[in-house]
Motif scaffolding. Structure first.
Motif, short mmCIF file in Angstrom:
data_model
loop_
_atom_site.label_atom_id
_atom_site.label_comp_id
_atom_site.label_asym_id
_atom_site.label_seq_id
_atom_site.Cartn_x
_atom_site.Cartn_y
_atom_site.Cartn_z
N GLY A 162 0.79 -1.23 0.00
CA GLY A 162 0.00 0.00 0.00
C GLY A 162 0.82 1.27 0.00
O GLY A 162 0.27 2.36 -0.18
N SER A 163 2.13 1.19 0.20
CA SER A 163 2.98 2.38 0.24
C SER A 163 4.05 2.27 -0.84
O SER A 163 4.92 1.40 -0.77
CB SER A 163 3.65 2.50 1.62
OG SER A 163 4.63 3.53 1.62
N ILE A 164 4.01 3.17 -1.82
CA ILE A 164 4.93 3.09 -2.95
C ILE A 164 6.38 3.22 -2.51
O ILE A 164 7.25 2.46 -2.94
CB ILE A 164 4.60 4.18 -4.00
CG1 ILE A 164 3.22 3.93 -4.60
CG2 ILE A 164 5.65 4.20 -5.11
CD1 ILE A 164 3.10 2.62 -5.34
N VAL A 165 6.67 4.18 -1.63
CA VAL A 165 8.05 4.42 -1.22
C VAL A 165 8.63 3.22 -0.48
O VAL A 165 9.73 2.73 -0.80
CB VAL A 165 8.15 5.68 -0.32
CG1 VAL A 165 9.57 5.85 0.23
CG2 VAL A 165 7.73 6.92 -1.10
N VAL A 166 7.88 2.71 0.50
CA VAL A 166 8.36 1.54 1.26
C VAL A 166 8.47 0.33 0.36
O VAL A 166 9.41 -0.47 0.47
CB VAL A 166 7.41 1.26 2.44
CG1 VAL A 166 7.88 0.02 3.22
CG2 VAL A 166 7.35 2.45 3.37
N LEU A 167 7.52 0.19 -0.56
CA LEU A 167 7.56 -0.93 -1.50
C LEU A 167 8.83 -0.89 -2.35
O LEU A 167 9.51 -1.92 -2.52
CB LEU A 167 6.33 -0.90 -2.41
CG LEU A 167 6.28 -1.93 -3.54
CD1 LEU A 167 6.15 -3.34 -2.96
CD2 LEU A 167 5.12 -1.64 -4.49
N MET A 168 9.18 0.26 -2.88
CA MET A 168 10.36 0.38 -3.72
C MET A 168 11.64 0.07 -2.93
O MET A 168 12.55 -0.59 -3.43
CB MET A 168 10.45 1.78 -4.33
CG MET A 168 9.35 2.09 -5.33
SD MET A 168 9.35 0.96 -6.76
CE MET A 168 7.88 1.52 -7.63
N VAL A 169 11.69 0.51 -1.69
CA VAL A 169 12.86 0.22 -0.85
C VAL A 169 12.95 -1.28 -0.59
O VAL A 169 14.04 -1.88 -0.68
CB VAL A 169 12.77 1.00 0.48
CG1 VAL A 169 13.89 0.53 1.43
CG2 VAL A 169 12.88 2.49 0.24
N SER A 170 11.83 -1.90 -0.28
CA SER A 170 11.86 -3.33 0.06
C SER A 170 12.20 -4.19 -1.16
O SER A 170 12.98 -5.16 -1.03
CB SER A 170 10.53 -3.76 0.67
OG SER A 170 9.46 -3.59 -0.25
N VAL A 171 11.68 -3.85 -2.35
CA VAL A 171 12.03 -4.66 -3.53
C VAL A 171 13.48 -4.42 -3.93
O VAL A 171 14.13 -5.33 -4.49
CB VAL A 171 11.09 -4.38 -4.72
CG1 VAL A 171 9.67 -4.79 -4.40
CG2 VAL A 171 11.16 -2.94 -5.19
N PHE A 172 14.02 -3.25 -3.63
CA PHE A 172 15.44 -3.00 -3.86
C PHE A 172 16.28 -3.95 -3.00
O PHE A 172 17.26 -4.56 -3.48
CB PHE A 172 15.80 -1.55 -3.53
CG PHE A 172 17.25 -1.20 -3.73
CD1 PHE A 172 17.70 -0.70 -4.94
CD2 PHE A 172 18.17 -1.36 -2.70
CE1 PHE A 172 19.04 -0.39 -5.13
CE2 PHE A 172 19.51 -1.05 -2.88
CZ PHE A 172 19.94 -0.55 -4.10
N VAL A 173 15.90 -4.10 -1.73
CA VAL A 173 16.63 -4.99 -0.82
C VAL A 173 16.46 -6.45 -1.25
O VAL A 173 17.41 -7.25 -1.19
CB VAL A 173 16.16 -4.79 0.63
CG1 VAL A 173 16.86 -5.77 1.57
CG2 VAL A 173 16.42 -3.36 1.08
N VAL A 174 15.26 -6.81 -1.71
CA VAL A 174 15.04 -8.16 -2.22
C VAL A 174 15.99 -8.44 -3.38
O VAL A 174 16.63 -9.50 -3.45
CB VAL A 174 13.57 -8.36 -2.66
CG1 VAL A 174 13.43 -9.68 -3.43
CG2 VAL A 174 12.64 -8.35 -1.47
N GLY A 175 16.08 -7.49 -4.31
CA GLY A 175 17.00 -7.65 -5.44
C GLY A 175 18.44 -7.80 -5.00
O GLY A 175 19.18 -8.66 -5.50
N ALA A 176 18.84 -6.97 -4.02
CA ALA A 176 20.23 -7.00 -3.56
C ALA A 176 20.59 -8.32 -2.90
O ALA A 176 21.67 -8.88 -3.15
CB ALA A 176 20.47 -5.85 -2.59
N PHE A 177 19.69 -8.86 -2.07
CA PHE A 177 20.04 -10.03 -1.27
C PHE A 177 19.47 -11.35 -1.79
O PHE A 177 19.83 -12.41 -1.26
CB PHE A 177 19.63 -9.81 0.19
CG PHE A 177 20.50 -8.81 0.89
CD1 PHE A 177 21.71 -9.20 1.44
CD2 PHE A 177 20.14 -7.48 0.98
CE1 PHE A 177 22.54 -8.29 2.08
CE2 PHE A 177 20.94 -6.55 1.60
CZ PHE A 177 22.15 -6.96 2.16
N ALA A 178 18.60 -11.32 -2.78
CA ALA A 178 18.16 -12.56 -3.42
C ALA A 178 18.91 -12.76 -4.72
O ALA A 178 19.70 -13.69 -4.87
CB ALA A 178 16.64 -12.53 -3.67
N ILE A 179 18.73 -11.83 -5.65
CA ILE A 179 19.43 -11.95 -6.94
C ILE A 179 20.92 -11.72 -6.76
O ILE A 179 21.74 -12.45 -7.31
CB ILE A 179 18.85 -10.94 -7.95
CG1 ILE A 179 17.34 -11.13 -8.09
CG2 ILE A 179 19.52 -11.10 -9.30
CD1 ILE A 179 16.66 -10.09 -8.96
#
Length: 432
Positions: free
Chosen positions: A312-329
């Motif tokens: 529901g929050s664009i800013v928090v969502l973008m930060v969290s998917v950035f971290v997912v990319g960094a530590f998963a991919i």
């Protein structure tokens, strides 16, 4: 970069294709899976040919194949016509990706090998990042076919440069008895690398007449670490493709605009770029980075939970998917470096090809599960939370590599085979 762009091209364009053809994004699952099945075939049967034919011809042939087949998608009118083209394009990608990692491992000095391999992976993620930004900009104006035009033409334009400037690796040339070409390549890197034409170049691999084959990966010496790495690769890529194949569609169904959904996919790839390089640098500073990589997968699991709770929050969502990319991919990129370090040079493309084939099985399972969940109208939050499971399994598997790998190296050395063979006859600063 073109590889990363092409690998995610269906995920990027799926919402627009579904809208154009008057169908749902879930109905495009078969086209996404076809590409991934092609990658399995290419990874298992074409990539290992590089240990016999050379890295260069297999890589260039793969680029040509996926470039032509991607461009051909522009002419399709329905999903049935798209499926075989994406399958053949996947075969090309499956041949190219393991060999790019082999190139990175064999051209880099040992002390910088993890960094070099993750930089290769980061460039692929960079292609996904740039591709996502381009797609969000050009699809509204030129339609989804424009993405496939770019994804096909750009790799084809690269082929003349590859033919002109991409060399074969010194290791393969030496193992193939082509010492003159190996010396010439070393001198092109550093004119003082080889003092005289009489200096012998020797790879300390002790093959004892064995030819590269998949069965060698599952013999007593290599079976333990190969099996554990298969578990890690399968779950890590299942996680990555589960998310990357459906992030735009899941977020669109959750109420986000198409622009925000595609941007989230691009941000995830941006995180992979920075995370991969950063984790690679840290891995080069550790004698055994497996524990660190296990922790990184755990961080990815936590970030996935944060993503599920922040839709529901664009800013928090973008930060969290950035971290997912960094530590998963990003972590998976470094796992490639660990795997490339384990297998000897003469078996490296075969080992990486098989692992690539196994992870492509995960990449088929991931999007298939995601498509089924979308078709069943499962909430976006639940879909993201389910992705925690493969992240945890990959973390446990990577922790196990820490215990298997030291014994594996010991077993190899006891049979007089160096798992990371060095090239003698060249300057120390140019040794792999």
């Amino acid at each position: 970069m073109f590889i990363g762009f092409d690998a995610l091209i269906m995920a990027i364009s799926a919402p627009a294709i579904a809208e154009d053809w008057g169908t749902t994004t879930a109905s495009l699952t078969s086209a996404i899976v076809a590409s991934l099945l092609g990658m399995i075939v290419g990874g298992l049967f074409l990539a290992p040919r590089a240990d016999r034919w050379g890295r260069r011809p297999v890589l260039i042939g793969g680029v040509l194949l996926f470039g032509v087949m991607t461009l051909a998608v522009v002419a399709v009118q329905n999903i049935d016509q798209m499926i075989p083209l994406r399958f053949i394009a996947g075969i090309g990608l499956g041949a190219v990706m393991p060999n790019t990692y082999a190139y990175g491992a064999e051209f880099a000095p040992k002390r910088r090998r993890a960094t070099a391999v993750t930089v290769v992976g980061a460039s692929s993620a960079g292609g996904g990042f740039v591709g996502g930004l381009l797609a969000s900009a050009i699809i509204p104006t030129f339609g989804w076919r424009s993405v496939f035009v770019l994804g096909g033409i750009l790799p084809l334009l690269l082929i003349p440069a590859l033919l002109r400037w991409l060399p074969e690796t010194v290791q393969f040339l030496t193992l193939s008895g082509k010492d003159d070409r190996a010396r010439a390549l070393l001198r092109s890197i550093d004119r003082d690398a080889v003092g005289t034409v009489d200096v012998p170049l020797v790879m300390q691999d002790h093959r004892r007449g064995e030819k590269p084959s998949m069965k060698l990966l599952f013999t007593r010496r290599l079976a333990p670490v190969t099996l554990v790495l298969c578990v890690v690769f399968f779950n890590a890529v299942l996680l990555i493709l589960f998310l990357m194949s459906w992030i735009p569609s899941v977020l669109t169904d959750a109420g986000l605009s198409t622009g925000h959904a595609v941007a989230a996919s691009a941000v995830c790839n941006l995180g992979a770029m920075f995370g991969g390089v950063g984790i690679g640098i840290m891995a080069d500073r550790r004698r055994n980075p497996s524990r660190m990589l296990s922790i990184c997968f755990t961080i990815a699991a936590v970030a996935i939970v944060a993503t599920a709770l922040s839709i529901g929050s664009i800013v928090v969502l973008m930060v969290s998917v950035f971290v997912v990319g960094a530590f998963a991919i990003g972590t998976q990129m470094c796992v490639n470096a660990v795997a490339a370090e384990i297998y000897p040079s003469w078996l490296r493309a075969t080992g990486m090809g098989v692992l690539s084939g196994v992870d492509r099985v995960g990449s088929v399972v991931g999007p298939t599960i995601g498509g089924a969940l979308l078709a069943a109208h499962v909430p976006a939050k639940t879909i993201f939370l389910l992705a925690v499971v493969p992240a945890i399994v990959a973390s446990i598997g990577m922790a196990a590599v820490r215990w298997v790998a030291p014994r594996q190296v010991e077993n190899l050395m006891s049979d007089s085979e160096d798992p990371t063979p060095e090239l003698s006859g060249a300057g120390d600063h140019l040794r792999p």
